[in-house]
Design an enzyme around this catalytic site. Structure first.
Site, short mmCIF file in Angstrom:
data_model
loop_
_atom_site.label_atom_id
_atom_site.label_comp_id
_atom_site.label_asym_id
_atom_site.label_seq_id
_atom_site.Cartn_x
_atom_site.Cartn_y
_atom_site.Cartn_z
N ASP A 178 0.82 -1.21 0.00
CA ASP A 178 0.00 0.00 0.00
C ASP A 178 0.86 1.26 0.00
O ASP A 178 0.42 2.31 -0.48
CB ASP A 178 -0.92 0.00 1.22
CG ASP A 178 -1.92 -1.15 1.18
OD1 ASP A 178 -2.10 -1.74 0.10
OD2 ASP A 178 -2.50 -1.48 2.23
N GLY A 179 2.06 1.17 0.55
CA GLY A 179 2.93 2.35 0.60
C GLY A 179 3.30 2.89 -0.77
O GLY A 179 3.52 4.09 -0.93
N ASN A 259 -4.71 8.89 2.74
CA ASN A 259 -5.20 8.15 3.91
C ASN A 259 -5.74 9.07 4.99
O ASN A 259 -6.93 9.11 5.25
CB ASN A 259 -4.10 7.26 4.48
CG ASN A 259 -4.18 5.84 3.96
OD1 ASN A 259 -5.09 5.48 3.23
ND2 ASN A 259 -3.20 5.03 4.31
N ASP A 289 -4.94 11.47 23.16
CA ASP A 289 -3.66 11.38 22.46
C ASP A 289 -3.67 12.14 21.14
O ASP A 289 -2.62 12.45 20.60
CB ASP A 289 -3.29 9.92 22.20
CG ASP A 289 -2.74 9.25 23.45
OD1 ASP A 289 -2.54 9.95 24.45
OD2 ASP A 289 -2.52 8.03 23.42
#
Length: 437
Positions: A178-179, A259, A289
């Site tokens: 996917d990168g 994304n 966070d």
């Protein structure tokens, strides 16, 4: 006012551009007239200020219909204005593609041989101009490959961040995980050529093609036999506090992400304290966070790991997901793709925040800075191996093992319950077992 000018005036009002400066209004009118007359429009002719000037709408902006110099959406009689049924979106070429960009996964020996086979076939059999990144030419493992040395001098190269690929690439092929698709998205910050992704990586959620019969599959795509999934992207702009006062300073950070954009507390030990605005209205303050703002494509990435739902990439939406919120009732939400999100540090925040775009380009945000997020008009046209629905659910099953569990037994298979009824007690069942024995 004649009928044509009346229609143009109505279109300007509907687009929210009736108060546009005269020079920009002329550009918009010219583009509308060209579209009516059937001319193709180049993506770089769209003023950047026009994309930022957004109409308040529940719908996402209509994506452009042209992808790179050659690719575009096939015209369909079922189209309503410029919005087309996603299931009917298919790729067509209005002129034969000549240049192809091949992106391979780095530091993976298993990709080298498929890469050499593909590049050699594209050059020798398809007579295409092949672009690769400059770092590929310096790979010692490739230099020692006899097949690669035959075509090495015929390859064109580019350097990330230095060379502009706009209008140079007709077609993109990704070899890896996917990168590689995320990297292709970052390379093209406006119109993206059609992307064909082969699964040669670890997960492969966004890479539906198998490499075994790549010749047949690539040929089908080059002949225009392919369905498309238009994966929406988010335009993210960081407005610095000092820049709002001093207009002569450097322009704000402006990136398109496939994304997600993530705002977190970084190395600070304190909870992040972030204010979230939607179309100018304060929605909530996020204490925890951090916060994930993702596309439907990104819903199956970081967002789903933080507890969000999975959304099909054709759904026009933006997901807002808290990261470990300091509240049990703070659940992820989905908002319409046409809205604008503004994210700022609360004035009582104990520390700064960190922002990253698709896991890269991390930057620090201070009190007074703001992050603006909207849906871009430039999607990533991802080529389907089968169709939009089949590809997505196959990825859910194969990569995420969605809803995988042991099969529930049929009642006939449960011998101890075959002769029992709802009126049986444990004592009666034990007594029956003793008689059987």
């Amino acid at each position: 006012m004649n009928e044509e000018n009346l229609h143009l005036a109505q279109a300007m009002v509907e687009m929210g551009l009736e108060d546009t400066p005269p020079t920009l209004k002329k550009t918009v009118v010219r583009r509308v007239q060209e579209k009516v007359q059937g001319f193709s429009l180049k993506p770089e002719s769209v003023p950047e200020t026009l994309e930022r000037r957004r109409t308040r709408s529940l719908n996402a902006p209509s994506p452009i219909q042209q992808f790179g110099p050659c690719g575009r959406i096939m015209k369909n009689s079922a189209m309503v204005m410029t919005i087309q049924d996603p299931a009917s979106q298919r790729l067509t070429w209005y002129k034969p593609p000549l240049t192809v960009l091949v992106i391979k996964k780095v530091r993976d020996v298993s990709v080298l041989q498929p890469f050499v086979q593909l590049v050699k076939w594209l050059i020798e059999e398809k007579n295409m101009v092949v672009f690769v990144e400059q770092t590929v030419m310096d790979d010692t493992l490739l230099i020692n490959n006899p097949g690669f040395m035959v075509v090495k001098d015929k390859l064109m190269t580019f350097r990330d961040g230095k060379d502009d690929l706009t209008d140079k690439i007709d077609f993109i092929i990704c070899l890896g995980g996917d990168g590689t698709l995320l990297y292709a998205s970052l390379l093209f910050q406006q119109s993206v050529p059609p992307v064909m992704a082969f699964h040669l990586g670890s997960l492969g959620f966004l890479t539906p093609f198998e490499f075994d019969n790549f010749q047949e599959q690539v040929t089908n795509v080059l002949e225009g036999h392919a369905a498309l999934t238009l994966r929406s992207r988010l335009r993210c702009i960081i407005m610095r506090k000092n820049e709002e006062v001093n207009k002569s300073s450097k322009p704000p950070t402006n990136l398109l992400v496939l994304n997600e954009v993530v705002i977190d507390r970084g190395p600070s030990p304190y909870l992040s304290n972030i204010d979230l605005f939607l179309d100018g209205k304060h929605i909530t303050s996020v204490q925890g966070d951090g916060l994930i703002v993702s596309t439907p494509t990104g819903s199956t990435a970081y967002a789903v790991a933080a507890g969000a739902s999975m959304i099909h990439p054709s759904v026009p939406a933006i997901m807002v997901t808290p990261i470990c919120p300091h509240s049990l009732s703070f659940r992820p939400i989905v908002v319409p793709a046409g809205v604008e999100l503004k994210i700022m540090l609360n004035s009582d925040a104990r520390s700064t925040a960190c922002v990253s775009f698709d896991g890269r380009y991390q930057q620090e945000m201070h009190v007074g800075d703001s992050l603006r997020v909207t849906t871009s008009i430039y999607p990533v046209p991802s080529i389907c191996a089968q169709d939009q629905i089949s590809d997505w659910f196959d990825s859910l099953a194969e990569c995420l093992h969605w809803n995988v569990r042991k099969r529930q037994k049929h009642l006939d298979e449960l011998s101890d319950l075959t002769h029992s009824s709802s009126n049986d007690t444990l004592d009666s069942l034990e007594h029956a077992d003793q008689l059987d024995s």
